[in-house]
Design an enzyme around this catalytic site. Structure first.
Site, mmCIF file in Angstrom:
data_model
loop_
_atom_site.group_PDB
_atom_site.id
_atom_site.type_symbol
_atom_site.label_atom_id
_atom_site.label_comp_id
_atom_site.label_asym_id
_atom_site.label_seq_id
_atom_site.Cartn_x
_atom_site.Cartn_y
_atom_site.Cartn_z
ATOM 1 N N PRO A 220 30.371 -15.719 20.230
ATOM 2 C CA PRO A 220 31.540 -15.951 21.260
ATOM 3 C C PRO A 220 31.887 -14.474 21.957
ATOM 4 O O PRO A 220 32.460 -14.193 22.938
ATOM 5 C CB PRO A 220 32.691 -16.415 20.360
ATOM 6 C CG PRO A 220 32.275 -16.035 19.127
ATOM 7 C CD PRO A 220 30.828 -16.170 18.794
ATOM 8 N N SER A 222 29.549 -11.882 22.739
ATOM 9 C CA SER A 222 28.130 -11.184 22.944
ATOM 10 C C SER A 222 28.348 -10.161 24.193
ATOM 11 O O SER A 222 29.218 -10.430 25.020
ATOM 12 C CB SER A 222 27.072 -12.266 23.515
ATOM 13 O OG SER A 222 26.948 -13.238 22.736
ATOM 14 N N GLU A 238 32.316 -11.653 15.776
ATOM 15 C CA GLU A 238 33.689 -10.826 15.478
ATOM 16 C C GLU A 238 34.642 -10.379 16.435
ATOM 17 O O GLU A 238 34.282 -9.538 17.072
ATOM 18 C CB GLU A 238 33.556 -10.245 14.265
ATOM 19 C CG GLU A 238 34.879 -9.695 13.620
ATOM 20 C CD GLU A 238 34.576 -8.873 12.175
ATOM 21 O OE1 GLU A 238 35.573 -8.529 11.518
ATOM 22 O OE2 GLU A 238 33.374 -8.627 11.966
ATOM 23 N N LYS A 254 34.922 -11.916 6.476
ATOM 24 C CA LYS A 254 34.228 -11.539 5.150
ATOM 25 C C LYS A 254 33.862 -12.660 4.563
ATOM 26 O O LYS A 254 34.389 -13.627 4.078
ATOM 27 C CB LYS A 254 35.408 -10.844 4.356
ATOM 28 C CG LYS A 254 35.662 -9.086 4.693
ATOM 29 C CD LYS A 254 34.370 -8.584 4.316
ATOM 30 C CE LYS A 254 34.074 -7.016 5.043
ATOM 31 N NZ LYS A 254 32.801 -6.499 4.571
#
Length: 437
Positions: A220, A222, A238, A254
């Protein structure tokens, strides 16, 4: 502001090629939408200004004359697009200079873009937006339409890779893991994100690499950026920071398990991740760190946690995540928020500054844009940035990528090493498939 809607736009692949082949382009793309993330992708090129290697406070001053509101549903209608390298953290905290800087890329790079294209994944519509700050908005829209609709022939060149060279061997990485555990045992630190880097000679085009990697490792957050001197590619899952109005969100990751393609095996991996005391403890530590960082710029009492221990599924891995949210305090702004959180806690450790010092000691080369953040700051000061993991640098015929993980007292060197292998698998398999030996 001038806005044009295109109901039947070219494919995303075509948009990437057409914008990516222009001067100083950017692609901020959601090649995989996940749990409400990644509704929009953005494209642009030929900025009217560039801010390189300076402080965020200077970027604020450059952007100040163009500040405006956004009354559309489109999150980004123009502004600054670029990155903060991990090493920008040296401008925020006093960190020793031990690691070798063998990339030589700026700690900060942003282009200021008036005309942008915004693609809405749910509706399939493309929007062209221009403001006319330096030239008439209608001329900018005409240029954007020409890039999208005019004659174009993509030039795909053969790609080849030389042998990979690691800055830390398996044994060296294992010794570094044990050194981190010694620091934890002595009470210096609770967790350190430790990484290692692979580098090789490369021939080909960075845009071709991005086009292949977004297919092999969709995500999501890039991104593809080219400064003219170097290219940066990220297929990151992330989110580092999102600002909408006064609302702030950060989403640390994590805990990672590989995916096999076998649903039953993936279910076992999910259960292992849910049951892992180590991974849960890691995430809790980073969530506490992010709560503290957000608290520096948040309205008192507004910081809270949502979706703790949520699992997210990507093509090659399963991640454990959480969301930390807050309301920006009166008198603070997006530049102060970025400074308060940067670099992200999930890719440093806890306490953050001590973890960064240990990273500097144990990693032989500087990280560059890896573990920094790529994204945008709009003319309305809304923003969204990723954590630049799953990323590659390309400069002067040298290509590299870096992988790492969080080390805690319960860490085992062999499993930590294997986690770096798992995280790099999608990149390696894609490169092996598209490149000649």
């Amino acid at each position: 502001m001038k806005l044009v809607e295109i109901t039947e736009p070219p494919s995303l692949n075509t948009l990437i090629r057409r914008f990516g082949s222009r001067r100083l382009p950017f692609v901020l793309e959601s090649s995989q939408s996940n749990d409400g993330l990644g509704e929009w992708s953005f494209f642009g090129a030929e900025p009217f200004d560039v801010v390189v290697g300076r402080a965020l406070s200077e970027l604020r001053e450059v952007m100040r004359p163009w500040r405006m509101s956004n009354d559309t549903e489109i999150p980004f209608i123009g502004g600054a697009v670029g990155y903060l390298a991990y090493d920008y953290g040296r401008r925020i905290e006093s960190i020793p200079n031990a690691a070798l800087d063998d990339r030589g890329i700026p700690d900060m790079y942003f282009g200021i873009y008036d005309g942008v294209a915004a693609y809405h994944h749910k509706s399939g519509k493309l929007y062209l937006i221009a403001h006319g700050f330096k030239e008439p908005a209608k001329d900018i829209i005409k240029r954007l339409r020409g890039w999208i609709e005019g004659p174009f022939e993509a030039e795909v060149k053969p790609m080849s890779l030389g042998p990979w060279e690691w800055n830390l061997s398996k044994d060296e990485f294992a010794r570094a893991v044990e050194r981190v555990r010694e620091y934890i045992a002595s009470g210096d630190v609770y967790q350190v994100n430790l990484s290692r880097r692979a580098r090789c000679a490369f021939t080909g085009q960075g845009l071709d690499l991005y086009a292949a990697l977004r297919e092999g490792n969709p995500a999501p957050y890039s991104a593809y950026l080219s400064s003219g001197e170097f290219e940066f590619i990220s297929t990151s899952p992330e989110q580092f920071l999102q600002k909408k109005g006064s609302q702030l969100v950060t989403r640390p990751i994590k805990g990672t398990r590989p995916r096999s393609g076998d649903p039953e095996k993936d279910l076992i991996s999910e259960e292992e991740l849910r049951a892992s005391r180590k991974d849960r403890a890691e995430l809790l530590m980073i969530v506490d760190l992010e709560r503290n960082d957000l608290g520096r710029v948040a309205e008192f009492g507004s910081v809270h946690v949502e979706g703790l221990f949520q699992l997210e599924h990507y093509r090659s891995v399963i991640h454990q995540t959480a969301q930390v949210k807050a309301k920006l305090a009166e008198g603070e702004d997006v530049y102060r928020a970025l400074t308060a959180l940067f670099p992200g806690g999930s890719i440093t450790g806890a306490p953050k500054v001590r973890a960064m010092e240990i990273i500097e000691e144990l990693e032989p080369t500087r990280r560059g844009a890896y573990c920094g953040s790529v994204g945008y700051i709009g003319f309305n000061e809304d923003a969204e940035f990723n954590i630049a993991i799953r990323s590659l640098h390309l400069k002067a015929g040298r290509l590299d990528y870096q992988v790492g993980g969080g080390i805690v007292w319960d860490s085992e060197a062999e499993s930590e090493y294997q986690e770096t292998v798992d995280k790099g698998r999608a990149i390696c398999e894609t490169l092996d498939r598209i490149c000649q030996p």
